[in-house]
Design an enzyme around this catalytic site. Sequence first.
Site, short mmCIF file in Angstrom:
data_model
loop_
_atom_site.label_atom_id
_atom_site.label_comp_id
_atom_site.label_asym_id
_atom_site.label_seq_id
_atom_site.Cartn_x
_atom_site.Cartn_y
_atom_site.Cartn_z
N LYS A 28 0.70 -1.17 -0.12
CA LYS A 28 -0.16 0.09 0.03
C LYS A 28 0.82 1.17 0.20
O LYS A 28 0.54 2.45 -0.50
CB LYS A 28 -0.61 -0.03 1.10
CG LYS A 28 -2.07 -0.64 1.02
CD LYS A 28 -3.34 -0.11 1.81
CE LYS A 28 -4.80 -0.63 1.37
NZ LYS A 28 -4.94 -1.58 2.44
N ARG A 29 1.90 0.92 0.73
CA ARG A 29 2.84 2.12 0.76
C ARG A 29 3.33 2.86 -0.61
O ARG A 29 3.54 3.94 -0.79
CB ARG A 29 3.99 1.70 1.56
CG ARG A 29 5.48 2.58 1.88
CD ARG A 29 5.94 1.94 3.07
NE ARG A 29 6.62 0.68 2.65
CZ ARG A 29 7.64 0.42 2.07
NH1 ARG A 29 8.44 1.37 1.49
NH2 ARG A 29 8.12 -0.85 1.74
#
Length: 495
Positions: A253-254
């Site tokens: 997600k980062r």
Amino acid sequence: MTVRVRYAPSPTGEPHVGNIRTALFNWLFARREGGRFIVRIEDTDQTRLVEGSVEKILDGLRWLGLDWDEGPEAGGEYGPYFQSERLPYYHQAVEDLLRSDDAYLCFCSPERLEQVRAEQAARKEPPRYDRHCRDLTDDERREREAQSLIPVVRFKTPLSGQTRFNDLIRGEIVFENAVLDDFVILKSDGFPVYHLASVVDDHVMEITHVMRADEWLPSTPRHVLLYAALDIEPPVFAHMPMIVGPDRAKLSKRHGAVSIGEYSRQGFLQEAMFNFLGLLGWSLDDHTEIISKQQFVENFSLERIGVTAAIFDMEKLTWMNGVYIRQLSAEDLTDRMLPFLDRDLPPSIDRPLDISYVMQITPLIQERLKRLDEAAELTDFFFAGDELPYDLSLLLGKRFAENSAGALAALHAAYVILAEASIWKSETLESFLRPLADKLELKTGDFFGLLRVAVTGRTAAPPLFQTMAALGRDRTLARLDIAAQRLDDSVAAPR
Ligand code: GLU
């Protein structure tokens, strides 16, 4: 031979981009080869099912235009396409493997397996089944059956030797059998594990090429052993390169990697997403970035899939999206923007939005728009009421900070001249306002800056005359009037 490839998602949530890249490559290969693209839902792990995932997976495929020739909804001669409805095939394979002594029943309790694992961990050994039931005598087996213990079925992996196979992308792969354990093929709930179900279905569905992410590479020797034990020909394998973030770490997600549905909600165009995903591991040449769907289909080849990890770069995706947005016609972009405006504009704005009004606005932001979900923010002042919530200091800016009277006079003059305009077009408005700046002895930048804040409430907005043209006469005049009144009130008010 007709190429038959499959995309075999497990319905455990919204599909992730990496997973959809697998679907895309399979689809491209099928379309390039005039083959069949099959969707098979791998739902045998009943504990991991997430309700609604199948719909989301299919929506993701539909969004990208990856039509499937066989599978859920489409049907087909090789169905059913849900593994949970194919248990008889797996049971038959298990029977065959038991009969040929390539599999055995294992009665070990979860507690015993846990204890074995703990002991292995204490000895710093990798966790694996200790083959306790592999050589049970008939008597021992009957004894356990008599206790109504429900067994699992395990594959009898050769204790020595090697398993090799050729991977179209990675070349020859060799695994030592000694590192593979006696893996479960049928669980005590009667459902097969992935390895068995996948092998059986790829065979029964006559899959010619298994193309999947390379995280599945370590599973492949097990599959190759199963094919051999079942005496069936394995398909061709092609494991696609891993996807990593720009920092080369596992994609997360980062890095902006989310589910496929999330990209559509964020306002990425399916064309841009298609293009972007298609380049995650494949290339047309060493420089072309913008590639149409048709070009992909015409040129896709397994030979050009790379071995090195593909880099998922959100900045590139966003840039690409801007390129595709700029290529759209105003009508098309308006159609695509409308649902986003509808979703994102403040609730105080009346719905339904006036489409012909939006059509006037679209070309004004097309150059700047990178994602459709920016549309509301860039255009909200077009829809807002004429009392725009700006601060007077913004209106006056540096130029008029000490000269509100001058600003007021300029607003009045603009109002008067525009009220006279019989044609409301950006060139006409410009032909009135430019000379007026001279007459007022103002720099055009200062004068137009004042007008811009008066009609949009901001200092940065689309080009002024086009903005006024789109706003229309009534709104423009009303906003100039309101700005003048606010200035007037502030001048009159005692400090
Ligand atoms: N069900 C597996 C998955 O979720 C399929 C792996 C394969 O393609 O064999 O990715």
